[in-house]
Design an enzyme around this catalytic site. Sequence first.
Site, short mmCIF file in Angstrom:
data_model
loop_
_atom_site.label_atom_id
_atom_site.label_comp_id
_atom_site.label_asym_id
_atom_site.label_seq_id
_atom_site.Cartn_x
_atom_site.Cartn_y
_atom_site.Cartn_z
N GLU A 101 14.16 4.68 42.95
CA GLU A 101 13.66 4.23 44.25
C GLU A 101 12.76 5.29 44.86
O GLU A 101 13.10 6.47 44.86
CB GLU A 101 14.80 3.97 45.25
CG GLU A 101 15.62 2.75 44.95
CD GLU A 101 16.71 2.51 45.99
OE1 GLU A 101 16.59 3.01 47.14
OE2 GLU A 101 17.68 1.81 45.65
N GLU A 159 23.35 5.11 45.13
CA GLU A 159 23.53 6.00 46.28
C GLU A 159 24.97 6.02 46.80
O GLU A 159 25.23 5.61 47.95
CB GLU A 159 22.54 5.62 47.40
CG GLU A 159 21.09 5.70 46.97
CD GLU A 159 20.09 5.60 48.12
OE1 GLU A 159 20.52 5.39 49.28
OE2 GLU A 159 18.88 5.74 47.88
S1 NCW Z 1 18.99 3.12 53.97
C1 NCW Z 1 18.64 3.82 52.55
N1 NCW Z 1 17.84 3.19 51.64
C2 NCW Z 1 16.96 2.13 51.93
C3 NCW Z 1 17.63 0.85 51.49
O1 NCW Z 1 16.83 -0.27 51.68
C4 NCW Z 1 18.06 0.88 50.03
O2 NCW Z 1 18.95 -0.16 49.77
C5 NCW Z 1 18.69 2.22 49.71
O3 NCW Z 1 18.93 2.33 48.34
C6 NCW Z 1 15.83 2.49 51.08
O4 NCW Z 1 16.49 3.17 49.99
C7 NCW Z 1 17.86 3.36 50.27
N2 NCW Z 1 19.10 5.00 52.31
C8 NCW Z 1 19.89 5.70 53.24
C9 NCW Z 1 19.20 6.94 53.63
C10 NCW Z 1 20.10 7.82 54.39
C11 NCW Z 1 19.77 7.89 55.83
C12 NCW Z 1 20.58 8.93 56.52
C13 NCW Z 1 21.19 8.38 57.76
C14 NCW Z 1 22.01 9.38 58.48
C15 NCW Z 1 22.79 8.78 59.63
#
Ligand code: NCW
Length: 471
Positions: A376, A171
């Site tokens: 994921e 990501e």
């Molecule tokens: S926070 C996120 N995640 C979670 C995390 O535990 C993992 O490490 C990541 O690969 C679950 O999967 C991913 N992703 C971020 C999402 C974006 C949220 C948008 C916020 C805007 C301010």
Amino acid sequence: MSAARSFPPGFDWGAATAAYQIEGAVDEDGRTPSIWDTYAHTPGRTVGGDTGDVAADHYHRVDADVALMRELGLHSYRFSISWSRITPQVDAERLGPVNPAGLAFYARLVDTLLAAGITPVVTLYHWDLPQALEDAGGWTSRATSYRFAEYAAVVAAELGDRVGLFTTLNEPWCSAFLGYAAGVHAPGRTDPAAALAAVHHLNLAHGLAARAIRERVPSARIAVSLNLAWVVPETGSAADRDAARRVDGLQNRLFLQPMLTGGYPADVVADTADITDWSFVRSGDEELALVPPDVLGVNYYTPTHVRHWTRERPRETADGHGDGTGSPWIACDDVEFPRPVGPLTDMGWGIDARGLAEVVRRIDREHPGLEMVVTENGAAFPDEPGSDGTVADPERVAYLRGHLAALADVIAEGAPVRGYYVWSLLDNFEWAWGYAKRFGVVHVDYATQVRTPKDSARFYAGVVRTNSLTL
Ligand code: NCW
């Protein structure tokens, strides 16, 4: 919903985690701080001041955790490597010496997995940049991309005889925009120009690392995991569609294009002209970043609804995040994200399994033949053990069921999706949310480190065992 779904023979079922979220042992065996150590230890950055110092103590519990995976019947386990354990003295000029104790931890994990019949899948970067590199500019600096490729080569040389699939980045949108524009992830900067420089150096890092790995281990397969957004304009109006174009550009096309076809989307470059002149893209970089992965990792959680915004009404924010000081959505002054309707996860994220199918369909349409793995998918809910000690998590079971059904349907249409990894194996340190959000199919009691498989773990084990979904 209709009848049961079967998955193709040989479908790869796994679970995923990330180093800083589960390992703990942050000072052990020569590890030095990453940006997440610094960020989490900065007052006010994480909910409750939580840090990854202990996390799920996985560093000391590899044997038990692999045994748990075996009980679930997992085929594969996707974990990330903490760069700060491998080359703890890295700085902008040089990678520095390799730390044998750091490598040994992952070599032992890999060997333990293989002995249990579980395929290791390595992620080289899941957000925990060595702090010394951040001190020299982090992902805004080109040197970081080169050091990353050198680190990737070290890991590939060590593990490449036992690991077949290396994921360069997890990501990168989050690394760039949550880390450098919104400030809600490490390193906590709020500078849109820095975020765009980070985008480019992450793309460059992917290309350089993929080449370095292939050079060391010709048989290695390369992946990259992108959090692809299913962007849904609220109406068919030109203004809403333009809002969707911009969000799609920033979250999807800024990474897909340089890695898969080359160069940056002209519309995004134009939209961000007031922020940067993109002079960090040097001649030849297009070719360097352009390394199509053997497998595209798709991370999908929630739909992204967008709407044109005018100053006549307050802007809705549906970012679902903590006390951020900025927005990841640069060059989107007239875009809003309507609050999701219907059931939400504990992150405040809407639930819509159609999005998983749609992002897969879109990749298949635009890049026919590109193999995908869902690296994921999952959901946070506030589950706790009941009086009998079991953990009932019906919402997570429903979430997984719905998303797996949608995935089976798109595979039946012909999309080349080869596997699915649930996020996450264990409850863990959910970044800025600390331990307040639980994504695991296995519950972790952080006071005792006792692991308790939730109902969703049993549900998932059944899917894995039968290679099918009974609805
Ligand atoms: S926070 C996120 N995640 C979670 C995390 O535990 C993992 O490490 C990541 O690969 C679950 O999967 C991913 N992703 C971020 C999402 C974006 C949220 C948008 C916020 C805007 C301010």
